[in-house]
Scaffold this motif. Sequence first.
Motif, mmCIF file in Angstrom:
data_model
loop_
_atom_site.group_PDB
_atom_site.id
_atom_site.type_symbol
_atom_site.label_atom_id
_atom_site.label_comp_id
_atom_site.label_asym_id
_atom_site.label_seq_id
_atom_site.Cartn_x
_atom_site.Cartn_y
_atom_site.Cartn_z
ATOM 1 N N GLY A 461 0.675 -1.314 0.007
ATOM 2 C CA GLY A 461 -0.102 0.102 -0.083
ATOM 3 C C GLY A 461 0.625 1.346 0.003
ATOM 4 O O GLY A 461 0.228 2.480 0.150
ATOM 5 N N TYR A 462 2.196 1.227 -0.002
ATOM 6 C CA TYR A 462 2.792 2.399 -0.189
ATOM 7 C C TYR A 462 2.467 3.185 -1.425
ATOM 8 O O TYR A 462 2.608 4.426 -1.268
ATOM 9 C CB TYR A 462 4.345 2.068 -0.128
ATOM 10 C CG TYR A 462 4.790 1.889 1.416
ATOM 11 C CD1 TYR A 462 4.445 2.422 2.537
ATOM 12 C CD2 TYR A 462 5.533 0.500 1.481
ATOM 13 C CE1 TYR A 462 4.989 2.110 3.781
ATOM 14 C CE2 TYR A 462 6.213 0.212 2.738
ATOM 15 C CZ TYR A 462 5.474 1.045 3.832
ATOM 16 O OH TYR A 462 6.112 0.549 5.048
ATOM 17 N N ASP A 463 2.658 2.420 -2.576
ATOM 18 C CA ASP A 463 2.218 3.107 -4.125
ATOM 19 C C ASP A 463 0.993 2.637 -4.607
ATOM 20 O O ASP A 463 0.684 2.753 -5.704
ATOM 21 C CB ASP A 463 3.446 2.812 -4.618
ATOM 22 C CG ASP A 463 3.809 1.505 -4.960
ATOM 23 O OD1 ASP A 463 2.948 0.586 -4.286
ATOM 24 O OD2 ASP A 463 4.863 1.343 -5.659
ATOM 25 N N LYS A 464 0.193 1.920 -3.814
ATOM 26 C CA LYS A 464 -1.004 1.451 -4.440
ATOM 27 C C LYS A 464 -2.356 1.550 -3.510
ATOM 28 O O LYS A 464 -2.151 1.655 -2.393
ATOM 29 C CB LYS A 464 -1.080 -0.044 -4.680
ATOM 30 C CG LYS A 464 0.024 -0.404 -5.850
ATOM 31 C CD LYS A 464 -0.104 -1.767 -5.953
ATOM 32 C CE LYS A 464 1.082 -2.363 -7.087
ATOM 33 N NZ LYS A 464 1.043 -3.880 -7.221
ATOM 34 N N CYS A 465 -3.452 2.281 -4.306
ATOM 35 C CA CYS A 465 -4.691 2.511 -3.426
ATOM 36 C C CYS A 465 -5.784 1.440 -3.784
ATOM 37 O O CYS A 465 -6.751 1.388 -3.309
ATOM 38 C CB CYS A 465 -5.149 3.923 -3.707
ATOM 39 S SG CYS A 465 -5.523 4.272 -5.469
ATOM 40 N N GLU A 466 -5.466 0.364 -4.855
ATOM 41 C CA GLU A 466 -6.462 -0.643 -4.930
ATOM 42 C C GLU A 466 -5.602 -1.893 -5.307
ATOM 43 O O GLU A 466 -4.748 -1.750 -6.201
ATOM 44 C CB GLU A 466 -7.311 -0.337 -6.314
ATOM 45 C CG GLU A 466 -8.323 -1.074 -6.639
ATOM 46 C CD GLU A 466 -9.339 -0.634 -7.608
ATOM 47 O OE1 GLU A 466 -10.236 -1.400 -8.045
ATOM 48 O OE2 GLU A 466 -9.234 0.518 -7.727
ATOM 49 N N MET A 467 -6.237 -3.030 -4.777
ATOM 50 C CA MET A 467 -5.458 -4.372 -5.138
ATOM 51 C C MET A 467 -6.433 -5.362 -5.124
ATOM 52 O O MET A 467 -7.502 -5.356 -4.626
ATOM 53 C CB MET A 467 -4.383 -4.598 -3.987
ATOM 54 C CG MET A 467 -3.380 -3.682 -3.967
ATOM 55 S SD MET A 467 -2.040 -4.092 -2.519
ATOM 56 C CE MET A 467 -1.496 -5.889 -3.434
ATOM 57 N N ASP A 468 -6.119 -6.507 -6.121
ATOM 58 C CA ASP A 468 -6.653 -7.680 -6.084
ATOM 59 C C ASP A 468 -6.375 -8.533 -4.920
ATOM 60 O O ASP A 468 -4.996 -8.782 -5.049
ATOM 61 C CB ASP A 468 -6.812 -8.439 -7.431
ATOM 62 C CG ASP A 468 -7.585 -7.320 -8.629
ATOM 63 O OD1 ASP A 468 -8.510 -6.902 -8.141
ATOM 64 O OD2 ASP A 468 -7.260 -7.279 -9.635
#
Length: 879
Positions: A461-468
């Motif tokens: 989550g340091y550089d992503k705000c959405e994940m599968d």
Amino acid sequence: MKNLGVNEVREAFLSFFEGKEHLRLQSFPLVPQNDKSLLLINSGMAPMKAFFTGQEVPPSKRVATCQKCIRTGDIENVGKTARHGTFFEMLGDFSFGDYFKNEIIPWSWEFVTEVMEIPADKLYVTIYEEDDESGDIWHEKVGIPRDRIVKLGKADNFWEHGTGPCGPCTEIYYDRGVEYGCDSPTCGVGCDCDRYMEFWNLVLTQFNANEDGTYSPLAQTNVDTGMGLERMATILQGVDSIFDVDTVRAVRDAVCTRANVEYGKGGKTDVSVRVITDHVRSVTMMTADGVLPSNEGRGYVLRRLLRRAARHGKLLGIDGEFLAELSKSVIACSGDAYPELVDKQEYIYKIMSVEENSFYKTIDNGMEILKNDMEEMKAAGITVMPGEKSFRLYDTYGFPVDLTREILEEAGMSLDDDAFAVEMKAQKDRARAARGKSTYMGAAETVYNELSVDLETKFGGYDKCEMDATIIALIANDEIAENAQKDDSVSVLLNCTCCYAESGGQVGDHAIIETETGKVQVTDCIKVIGGKIVHVGEVVEGTVSVGQSANVILDTVLRMATARNHSATHLLQKALRTVLGTHVEQAGSYVNPERLRFDFTHFTAMTEEELTQVEVMVNGFIMANLPIVAEEMSIDAARAKGAMALFGEKYGDTVRVVDMGGVSVELCGGAHLTNTAQAGSFKIISENGVAAGVRRIEAITGTEALAYYQTQEAQIKAVCKVLKTTPDAMTSRLEQVFAEHKEVAKELEKLKAKMAGGAADDILAGKVEIGGVTVLAAEVKELDANDMRTLGDQLKDKIGSGVIVLAGGAGAKVNLMAMATDDVVKMGVHAGNIIKAAAAVCGGGGGGRPNMAQAGGKDASKIADALEKAKEIIGEQVK
């Protein structure tokens, strides 16, 4: 033999080895740098471990230092003997793969006999029994007779610490004379008596200790010598102990002056003087190096020493604070050698004063309890204090167990250490059990204990705000489940996530977890046993199941707000260290989307000017649009980069370093902005103390700061509307309003005085004579106690002789006042007694002097009756 002071010996030693091409280094701080094996530096070589091991390249292959040292292994014996101390200075010369035995042995003899001019016939040396090489050098190259070279075993003359570099030692002894001996026929070098004093140990590292117990030669031999500075001064000055050498004696004399006692008579007085002398030196040095009092680690060492010194001060009869005052003598003697003492002297005084006062409060409470416990023990014929009693003093009242032990020993009693340890363990078990009973959501933590130890969540989550992701475990309504449905409280574990779990003072993220069949509203993200990441929330739509694919959507608005506050704490720490000093260290933090809280070490409330400076500096960093770069690197690389670490924090081999344009470089695993400008602005809301030596700042950034300013602006506009002015003219308009109010108040006072004058005329018309005394008894409306007194003075002037009784009030409040002129007082009139009786009628009470008294009452409907009662009392008084 030269008679040199401590400072002169130090300089002579360092200058001598500078002449031997050594680099003179300043003493390292007492707080170890990059060495977690020690709480405090305890030897000259301790700060140079990295040079000896090859982890760091030394600034020179030849180094000489005078190192400040603290050793607390024998703290209980400090004071009881004249030999033990906690603070000392260690002179040392070091060779990192350069010279060896053939050089250091003759040099040491040269320094001792030629520079210090100690007679050779007073000196002996010891060698390791298998180190004939050193023995030959001492005899053949230096010229010491064989009978003055004593061979000792491994326990005495071989330096070894587990596996790794090791080697023989050779030590130099001074014969103090038969008067210091033990009269034993076997008395000689190595005897436990005070005759032969070892003062210089030469460690000759030439082997490597292998795992199998064998030794192999080192490719690079090293030299590490240590000479006790105070011991050498003791020899040169011809005194009995380290407490008699010049710099230590100066502190000792300051103690005696403050306590008004004489040293050298023996007994408990000498013990207390030595304890204070030694401990105040230690505490002064430790505080100057940034150690703060606390209940753990090196802070506990400092607190223990300071409190032990404070207690012995009280045993000597010293009143009030005294330790900060005594530290001035330490600074005066050692400030030239250690400039940090002078630089931080005001800080040192403050820390010592705060801690000393804090201890006295603890002592006052604990001593009374301990005294009662000891009296009960004596009455019962018990000499060993039960564990539950000593633990109650420690746990409930903060009374140091070491102090309890010492006080008991002084009374011929003892502490049951084993029983105390049992109580301490039970307390830790209770605390651990209490922590295990609930989680953030109130569910039993044992539920998380039931999860498979193999479950693991990868954070991205340091550089992503959405994940599968995939749901790998599910807890519904406090039970492990395969499914959860709408309105269930859940804890969801995923194989990967963009949600930050609460840690390092940063709160957990909010998010939405969506599957094909349902949706979970995540209101917190936490770490549980085993470091598992758990998403806490509620199923708001459909159902969710273990094994389902899921889409995690971060609440970026809240994350961004939290990141603004987190990044601001780093900038805040930099600003605080710049404005207040480098003694500022983070003592705790808490950041959420609304605000930040930052605890830091500082000893006094910040001034408005300091707060403004800090606020301006942080906003300057924000407006500078500094890039914020987070990188993972080895702990060694992070140290090389100059990254600040949290005191006491445990870090792995790989750490995350957050660099804000070079202004702030810290080890941190939290979520941050990408540049400082994203913080928007920074506003301090409050600053206050939370513990001795710890302050707290609360502040806001971004939209919260904007909302704060907008609220302030709205309030200013509202005030301006009432004042019928503009913001830029508000101050002058307020000054005008206050001036007008002052004038109106003056006019009102004049009007009230005029009204009182009119009331006086009406009251005078109702005067009566009682026993030949003029009496004015009247009810007055809308007058407070002050106005009533003013009216009474006017009436007294008008009648010249007599008694005035006035009463007034409405509802539940009644004011009564009585005055009598001096002549009627002589007739037996007493205003205090009159008003006391009158007030009782109105349900009140009061009294006063014979010539003037006031009282209050509760029932205004009884005023007429109260005035009649007053007349009745006056009549009785003038009969």
